[in-house]
Design a protein around this motif. Structure first.
Motif, PDB file in Angstrom:
ATOM      1  N   GLU A   1       0.837  -1.207   0.000  1.00  0.00           N
ATOM      2  CA  GLU A   1       0.000   0.000   0.000  1.00  0.00           C
ATOM      3  C   GLU A   1       0.874   1.259   0.000  1.00  0.00           C
ATOM      4  OE1 GLU A   1      -2.695   2.003   3.343  1.00  0.00           O
ATOM      5  OE2 GLU A   1      -3.498   0.067   2.655  1.00  0.00           O
ATOM      6  N   ALA A   2       1.922   1.255   0.821  1.00  0.00           N
ATOM      7  CA  ALA A   2       2.833   2.405   0.882  1.00  0.00           C
ATOM      8  C   ALA A   2       3.559   2.578  -0.448  1.00  0.00           C
ATOM      9  CB  ALA A   2       3.835   2.227   2.016  1.00  0.00           C
ATOM     10  N   ILE A   3       3.979   1.491  -1.049  1.00  0.00           N
ATOM     11  CA  ILE A   3       4.672   1.545  -2.337  1.00  0.00           C
ATOM     12  C   ILE A   3       3.740   2.103  -3.406  1.00  0.00           C
ATOM     13  CG2 ILE A   3       5.703   0.142  -4.175  1.00  0.00           C
ATOM     14  CD1 ILE A   3       6.806  -1.686  -1.910  1.00  0.00           C
ATOM     15  N   ASP A   4       2.483   1.665  -3.395  1.00  0.00           N
ATOM     16  CA  ASP A   4       1.506   2.170  -4.360  1.00  0.00           C
ATOM     17  C   ASP A   4       1.263   3.664  -4.191  1.00  0.00           C
ATOM     18  OD1 ASP A   4       1.232  -0.292  -5.574  1.00  0.00           O
ATOM     19  OD2 ASP A   4      -0.581  -0.843  -4.453  1.00  0.00           O
ATOM     20  N   LYS A   5       1.215   4.132  -2.930  1.00  0.00           N
ATOM     21  CA  LYS A   5       1.028   5.563  -2.677  1.00  0.00           C
ATOM     22  C   LYS A   5       2.219   6.367  -3.198  1.00  0.00           C
ATOM     23  CE  LYS A   5      -2.052   5.425   1.322  1.00  0.00           C
ATOM     24  NZ  LYS A   5      -2.203   5.733   2.754  1.00  0.00           N
ATOM     25  N   ILE A   6       3.411   5.858  -2.973  1.00  0.00           N
ATOM     26  CA  ILE A   6       4.615   6.534  -3.450  1.00  0.00           C
ATOM     27  C   ILE A   6       4.631   6.550  -4.972  1.00  0.00           C
ATOM     28  CG2 ILE A   6       7.142   6.387  -3.568  1.00  0.00           C
ATOM     29  CD1 ILE A   6       6.969   5.217  -0.647  1.00  0.00           C
ATOM     30  N   ARG A   7       4.303   5.425  -5.591  1.00  0.00           N
ATOM     31  CA  ARG A   7       4.254   5.343  -7.050  1.00  0.00           C
ATOM     32  C   ARG A   7       3.254   6.359  -7.606  1.00  0.00           C
ATOM     33  NH1 ARG A   7       3.160   0.178  -7.719  1.00  0.00           N
ATOM     34  NH2 ARG A   7       5.302  -0.449  -8.084  1.00  0.00           N
TER      35      ARG A   7
ATOM     36  N   LEU B   1       8.593   1.173 -10.595  1.00  0.00           N
ATOM     37  CA  LEU B   1       9.357   1.409  -9.373  1.00  0.00           C
ATOM     38  C   LEU B   1      10.153   0.170  -8.982  1.00  0.00           C
ATOM     39  CD1 LEU B   1       9.575   3.784  -7.393  1.00  0.00           C
ATOM     40  CD2 LEU B   1       7.701   2.807  -6.109  1.00  0.00           C
ATOM     41  N   GLU B   2      11.458   0.339  -8.818  1.00  0.00           N
ATOM     42  CA  GLU B   2      12.321  -0.714  -8.301  1.00  0.00           C
ATOM     43  C   GLU B   2      12.543  -0.428  -6.820  1.00  0.00           C
ATOM     44  OE1 GLU B   2      15.944  -1.188 -10.519  1.00  0.00           O
ATOM     45  OE2 GLU B   2      14.894  -0.804 -12.400  1.00  0.00           O
ATOM     46  N   VAL B   3      12.158  -1.374  -5.965  1.00  0.00           N
ATOM     47  CA  VAL B   3      12.215  -1.159  -4.524  1.00  0.00           C
ATOM     48  C   VAL B   3      13.364  -1.968  -3.931  1.00  0.00           C
ATOM     49  CG1 VAL B   3      10.920  -1.320  -2.371  1.00  0.00           C
ATOM     50  CG2 VAL B   3       9.720  -0.824  -4.502  1.00  0.00           C
ATOM     51  N   GLU B   4      14.167  -1.300  -3.092  1.00  0.00           N
ATOM     52  CA  GLU B   4      15.283  -1.945  -2.402  1.00  0.00           C
ATOM     53  C   GLU B   4      15.254  -1.564  -0.927  1.00  0.00           C
ATOM     54  OE1 GLU B   4      19.155  -1.153  -4.121  1.00  0.00           O
ATOM     55  OE2 GLU B   4      18.182  -0.635  -6.022  1.00  0.00           O
ATOM     56  N   GLN B   5      16.005  -2.319  -0.139  1.00  0.00           N
ATOM     57  CA  GLN B   5      16.149  -2.008   1.285  1.00  0.00           C
ATOM     58  C   GLN B   5      17.606  -1.712   1.588  1.00  0.00           C
ATOM     59  OE1 GLN B   5      13.423  -5.387   2.887  1.00  0.00           O
ATOM     60  NE2 GLN B   5      14.048  -4.109   4.601  1.00  0.00           N
ATOM     61  N   ASP B   6      17.832  -0.733   2.460  1.00  0.00           N
ATOM     62  CA  ASP B   6      19.169  -0.390   2.918  1.00  0.00           C
ATOM     63  C   ASP B   6      19.074   0.047   4.374  1.00  0.00           C
ATOM     64  OD1 ASP B   6      21.725   0.472   3.409  1.00  0.00           O
ATOM     65  OD2 ASP B   6      21.751   2.020   1.854  1.00  0.00           O
ATOM     66  N   PRO B   7      19.390  -0.846   5.303  1.00  0.00           N
ATOM     67  CA  PRO B   7      19.278  -0.521   6.732  1.00  0.00           C
ATOM     68  C   PRO B   7      20.168   0.644   7.157  1.00  0.00           C
ATOM     69  CG  PRO B   7      19.788  -2.861   6.404  1.00  0.00           C
ATOM     70  CD  PRO B   7      19.809  -2.210   5.069  1.00  0.00           C
ATOM     71  N   ASP B   8      21.194   0.973   6.360  1.00  0.00           N
ATOM     72  CA  ASP B   8      22.082   2.091   6.688  1.00  0.00           C
ATOM     73  C   ASP B   8      21.362   3.440   6.640  1.00  0.00           C
ATOM     74  OD1 ASP B   8      24.180   0.365   7.054  1.00  0.00           O
ATOM     75  OD2 ASP B   8      25.061   0.704   5.062  1.00  0.00           O
ATOM     76  N   LEU B   9      20.193   3.486   6.017  1.00  0.00           N
ATOM     77  CA  LEU B   9      19.436   4.735   5.966  1.00  0.00           C
ATOM     78  C   LEU B   9      18.864   5.109   7.327  1.00  0.00           C
ATOM     79  CD1 LEU B   9      17.373   4.421   2.655  1.00  0.00           C
ATOM     80  CD2 LEU B   9      19.485   5.670   3.035  1.00  0.00           C
ATOM     81  N   ILE B  10      18.803   4.173   8.223  1.00  0.00           N
ATOM     82  CA  ILE B  10      18.266   4.302   9.579  1.00  0.00           C
ATOM     83  C   ILE B  10      16.745   4.405   9.550  1.00  0.00           C
ATOM     84  CG2 ILE B  10      18.294   5.552  11.765  1.00  0.00           C
ATOM     85  CD1 ILE B  10      21.107   6.590  10.948  1.00  0.00           C
TER      86      ILE B  10
END
Length: 183
Positions: A122-128, A141-150
């Motif tokens: 749902e959040a991804i769709d809102k951002i898109r 939209l290509e979605v990735e995760q990066d824990p360094d972003l905090i």
């Protein structure tokens, strides 16, 4: 830089052919598949590009590939033209430009979204949707995760970067404190 200009020209030429005959999507798929195969099979790439191998033998390999992949006549002609002009080595860059141009033609923009944690669909769709409104284009939209972003997200569409990450906010705060500004 010159190589990119050359690759761009060939990609535009193929796009114009696709626009004329209405086969842009077909050429997109065929070029992408062929470029991916050449990129994955380094020995095949060497055979096609390396001038130490006999040119006739290299061309026969290319013709066999074209036959086995069942490519359209226009794509076969395009690849053989690249080979004859000594530009088959630029295929990866040509494909990148062609994909970008074909997206523009269809009114599509590609964006990347990096978040610290996994986002709900749902959040991804809102951002898109928000990005689509902002650009006036359909967004892939290509979605990735990066824990360094905090925390937060970073979105990139072409040259536009929207950085709402906690990491960047902390870095900005640190810079402000170093300069003696009030936060």
């Amino acid at each position: 830089m010159k190589n990119l200009a050359i690759a761009r020209r060939y990609a535009k030429a193929l796009l114009l052919i696709g626009k004329e005959d209405g086969q842009t999507d077909t050429y997109r798929e065929e070029l992408s598949a062929f470029a991916k195969l050449i990129e994955q099979e380094k020995s095949l790439q060497q055979v096609l590009v390396n001038p130490l191998y006999n040119a006739d033998g290299r061309k026969k390999v290319l013709l066999n590939l074209i036959d086995n992949l069942n490519l359209s006549k226009a794509m076969a002609t395009f690849l053989l033209f690249l080979f004859d002009k000594g530009r088959i080595g630029f295929l990866g860059n040509i494909n990148d430009f062609f994909q970008k141009f074909a997206d523009e033609l269809k009114g599509v923009a590609r964006a990347s979204l990096v978040s610290a944690t996994e986002l709900s669909s749902e959040a991804i769709d809102k951002i898109r949707s928000a990005l689509s409104k902002r650009t006036g284009k359909d967004i892939i939209l290509e979605v990735e995760q990066d824990p360094d972003l905090i925390g937060g997200i970073v979105t990139r569409i072409g040259d536009l970067v929207l950085d709402g990450s906690v990491r960047t906010q902390l870095l900005n705060m640190r810079q402000s404190l170093k300069r003696g500004e009030s936060v």
